[in-house]
Design a protein around this motif. Sequence first.
Motif, PDB file in Angstrom:
ATOM      1  N   TRP A   1     -53.932  12.619-109.450  1.00 22.66           N
ATOM      2  CA  TRP A   1     -52.841  11.856-108.222  1.00 22.66           C
ATOM      3  C   TRP A   1     -53.502  10.374-107.871  1.00 22.66           C
ATOM      4  O   TRP A   1     -53.156   9.983-106.576  1.00 22.66           O
ATOM      5  N   GLY A   2     -53.534   9.722-108.801  1.00 21.46           N
ATOM      6  CA  GLY A   2     -54.533   8.460-108.456  1.00 21.46           C
ATOM      7  C   GLY A   2     -55.922   8.268-107.668  1.00 21.46           C
ATOM      8  O   GLY A   2     -55.953   7.620-107.506  1.00 21.46           O
ATOM      9  N   ARG A   3     -56.069   9.132-107.770  1.00 19.01           N
ATOM     10  CA  ARG A   3     -57.737   8.852-107.043  1.00 19.01           C
ATOM     11  C   ARG A   3     -58.536   9.454-108.178  1.00 19.01           C
ATOM     12  O   ARG A   3     -58.862  10.714-108.298  1.00 19.01           O
ATOM     13  N   GLU A   4     -60.139   8.306-108.009  1.00 15.13           N
ATOM     14  CA  GLU A   4     -61.132   8.467-108.791  1.00 15.13           C
ATOM     15  C   GLU A   4     -61.521  10.137-108.144  1.00 15.13           C
ATOM     16  O   GLU A   4     -62.311   9.406-106.864  1.00 15.13           O
ATOM     17  N   ILE A   5     -62.051  11.235-108.755  1.00 18.38           N
ATOM     18  CA  ILE A   5     -62.924  11.999-108.047  1.00 18.38           C
ATOM     19  C   ILE A   5     -64.831  11.436-108.653  1.00 18.38           C
ATOM     20  O   ILE A   5     -65.225  11.431-107.358  1.00 18.38           O
ATOM     21  N   VAL A   6     -64.917  11.145-109.835  1.00 14.50           N
ATOM     22  CA  VAL A   6     -66.348  10.988-110.511  1.00 14.50           C
ATOM     23  C   VAL A   6     -65.954  10.496-111.727  1.00 14.50           C
ATOM     24  O   VAL A   6     -65.304  10.636-112.264  1.00 14.50           O
ATOM     25  N   ILE A   7     -66.597   9.544-112.260  1.00 10.71           N
ATOM     26  CA  ILE A   7     -67.111   9.260-113.579  1.00 10.71           C
ATOM     27  C   ILE A   7     -67.803   9.291-114.130  1.00 10.71           C
ATOM     28  O   ILE A   7     -69.502   9.759-114.407  1.00 10.71           O
ATOM     29  N   LEU A   8     -67.577   9.934-116.021  1.00 10.18           N
ATOM     30  CA  LEU A   8     -68.436  10.761-116.776  1.00 10.18           C
ATOM     31  C   LEU A   8     -69.191   9.652-117.783  1.00 10.18           C
ATOM     32  O   LEU A   8     -67.967   9.386-118.598  1.00 10.18           O
ATOM     33  N   ARG A   9     -70.096   9.609-117.764  1.00  5.72           N
ATOM     34  CA  ARG A   9     -70.287   9.154-118.643  1.00  5.72           C
ATOM     35  C   ARG A   9     -71.565   9.681-120.113  1.00  5.72           C
ATOM     36  O   ARG A   9     -72.271   8.524-121.387  1.00  5.72           O
TER      37      ARG A   9
ATOM     38  N   THR B   1     -44.538  -1.340-101.151  1.00  2.00           N
ATOM     39  CA  THR B   1     -45.378  -0.926-100.799  1.00  2.00           C
ATOM     40  C   THR B   1     -46.159   0.150 -99.401  1.00  2.00           C
ATOM     41  O   THR B   1     -46.551   1.149 -99.220  1.00  2.00           O
ATOM     42  N   PHE B   2     -44.832  -0.424 -98.916  1.00  2.00           N
ATOM     43  CA  PHE B   2     -44.866   0.308 -97.545  1.00  2.00           C
ATOM     44  C   PHE B   2     -44.066   1.579 -96.948  1.00  2.00           C
ATOM     45  O   PHE B   2     -44.656   2.949 -96.752  1.00  2.00           O
TER      46      PHE B   2
ATOM     47  N   LEU C   1     -51.575   3.841-105.010  1.00  2.00           N
ATOM     48  CA  LEU C   1     -50.372   3.140-105.397  1.00  2.00           C
ATOM     49  C   LEU C   1     -50.069   2.076-104.730  1.00  2.00           C
ATOM     50  O   LEU C   1     -50.229   1.225-104.785  1.00  2.00           O
ATOM     51  N   ALA C   2     -50.072   2.306-103.002  1.00  2.00           N
ATOM     52  CA  ALA C   2     -49.534   1.221-102.062  1.00  2.00           C
ATOM     53  C   ALA C   2     -50.848   0.826-101.636  1.00  2.00           C
ATOM     54  O   ALA C   2     -51.232  -0.307-102.035  1.00  2.00           O
ATOM     55  N   ALA C   3     -52.670   1.305-101.897  1.00  3.15           N
ATOM     56  CA  ALA C   3     -52.893   0.403-102.094  1.00  3.15           C
ATOM     57  C   ALA C   3     -53.517  -0.411-103.069  1.00  3.15           C
ATOM     58  O   ALA C   3     -53.918  -1.881-102.868  1.00  3.15           O
ATOM     59  N   SER C   4     -53.003   0.620-104.405  1.00  2.00           N
ATOM     60  CA  SER C   4     -53.301  -0.926-105.107  1.00  2.00           C
ATOM     61  C   SER C   4     -52.765  -2.301-105.239  1.00  2.00           C
ATOM     62  O   SER C   4     -53.038  -3.042-105.230  1.00  2.00           O
ATOM     63  N   LEU C   5     -51.714  -1.511-105.239  1.00  2.61           N
ATOM     64  CA  LEU C   5     -50.432  -3.099-104.641  1.00  2.61           C
ATOM     65  C   LEU C   5     -51.084  -3.961-103.688  1.00  2.61           C
ATOM     66  O   LEU C   5     -50.862  -5.273-103.134  1.00  2.61           O
ATOM     67  N   ARG C   6     -51.272  -3.448-102.541  1.00  2.00           N
ATOM     68  CA  ARG C   6     -51.551  -4.182-101.299  1.00  2.00           C
ATOM     69  C   ARG C   6     -52.742  -4.810-101.829  1.00  2.00           C
ATOM     70  O   ARG C   6     -52.921  -6.216-101.573  1.00  2.00           O
ATOM     71  N   GLY C   7     -53.934  -4.246-102.419  1.00  7.82           N
ATOM     72  CA  GLY C   7     -55.035  -4.785-102.897  1.00  7.82           C
ATOM     73  C   GLY C   7     -55.356  -6.586-103.816  1.00  7.82           C
ATOM     74  O   GLY C   7     -55.239  -7.453-103.844  1.00  7.82           O
ATOM     75  N   PHE C   8     -53.689  -6.451-105.493  1.00 13.15           N
ATOM     76  CA  PHE C   8     -53.153  -6.954-106.253  1.00 13.15           C
ATOM     77  C   PHE C   8     -52.579  -7.860-104.948  1.00 13.15           C
ATOM     78  O   PHE C   8     -53.106  -9.376-105.387  1.00 13.15           O
ATOM     79  N   LEU C   9     -51.819  -7.865-103.843  1.00 11.84           N
ATOM     80  CA  LEU C   9     -51.630  -9.481-103.200  1.00 11.84           C
ATOM     81  C   LEU C   9     -52.327  -9.973-102.536  1.00 11.84           C
ATOM     82  O   LEU C   9     -52.383 -10.875-102.434  1.00 11.84           O
TER      83      LEU C   9
END
Length: 545
Positions: free
Chosen positions: A36-44, A217-218, A229-237
């Motif tokens: 759902w667009g949320r990062e849980i963990v990074i596998l290396r 975004t709203f 996705l809204a957080a990504s749009l706000r961050g880009f702006l």
Amino acid sequence: MLLSLLWCRLASADTVGIVGGQHGFQAPPEAAVTVWGREIVILRAPFDDLSPKDRAVASAARLLAIPKGASEYRIEAADAEEGKYQGAWIKVNGIRVLGVLRDDVDMAANESFEQYKANAIAKLKSWLAVREEQTRWPMLLKGTALSVLATVLYGATLIGMAHLARRWFARLGETPSRRRIMLGDVNLRPYLASLEIATVRLSLWGVGLGFGYLWLTFVFDQFPYSQPLAASLRGFLVEQFQKLVQGVVQAMPDLFTVALIFLLTRLVAGVVAAFFRSAESGGVQSLWLEPETARATRRILVVLIWVFALVLAYPYIPGSQTEAFKGVSVFLGLMVSLGSAGMVGQVVGGLVVVYTRAFQTGDYVKVGEHEGVVREIGVLSTKIATPRREEITIPNAVLLAATTINYSRLAKTDGAIVTTTVTIGYDAPWRQVHAMLEMAAERTQGVRAEPKPWVLQKSLSDFYPVYVLLFAIDRPEMRFIVLSELHGQIQDIFNEYGVQIMSPNFELQPDQPVLSPKQTWYASPARRETPPRGARREPGKSQAT
């Protein structure tokens, strides 16, 4: 069991891989377990034949398969060891959903395995809570209502902007007829109006897209599923705004330099223009500067001053060193080079006309086969108004190759000399012909008394002498009208004194003179003039107009 999970389908986000090891060994790129667009963990680290990406895909499928609707989600991490691999299983309500290895830890950040597991558990709990929130009707109804309201407001804003734009364009459409902005002989008002319309439209599109970005975004922010996705749009702006502010702050010294160059250039150009305007009006007398050439000199110097200022300010213009700016500069230079090939000849022709003072505005001239009053001497062309009320535009390049006759230049003191030719037979006394031609000139309005009209015998042809009557008029542009009246006076006087106007290319002399009796001068449809044509003026007085 792990291999079977490779067949599960779910999009996952990958990150840039890390190159490491000895003898040129390249480690597989790390991969993030994303739901759902949320990062849980990074596998290396890889696991047997499974790369970090394969592991991330399998882990994401397991997370999405967690049963919904549980009253409580118990999340725990149980350490495990399988062959040479050491790690832990993260369980939800006793079900293994995520396997992590000790080699997955970010050693560069000095992160411990315990911290790594704790971060993964916290993010997993957050996602499970969001997933449950997404299924609750009050939240869905609230998000839908707010989204509909935002959509209505956005649509009303677009309609209002379109209405204001129509009113703006309607008002702007009436402006060009009120005021002209001239550059040489070119009216820049229509082009500036088109530029203003294009600028307003572009600005409206920009504002509309900006509001659309905020609206999107709203709307995304109202639902847990799309909140990342809204957080990504706000961050880009925010990031772009920060870059813009940072760029403006960094460009302030250069902008100050450009503004200083502009102000100094405007001051110098104003002083130069004021001096030459004084020369145009005769307020400044100079041996090297004539009023006729002051206007052209002013324009040339002002343009050169601004071009020099642009060259000085170019390095300080923000973005002038970028490749895009350089490409645009090269493109504009190429367009100017190609478009100015013919324009240079026109401009040079105009300068030659001005500085040689061949003619000036108001002079009556003849250029080639065209004759009329000079209305305007422009940068690219010269406009002449003919006696038939026709406006002729002559390119300045044509003026360089054409023969120009200026009837007004020498007419300012003693008038312009006009001639007409009459051929009379040898049987008419030449003294009488001279006297009659001079009398006709005296009776004609517009002919100056001084210098007095005179007659020359141009040639003695086989059948008749050629008489040329020369006289002066004050207004060269009236010469066709004066000649028309003069020709009528000549016919009247020759009839009055019984001398026939005929060029005798004949075999036999007529038995009697070919005359027009005086009583037939005003035969129908001719009308008697008031005062009658033929009334003599007092000697020594001029009826010039």
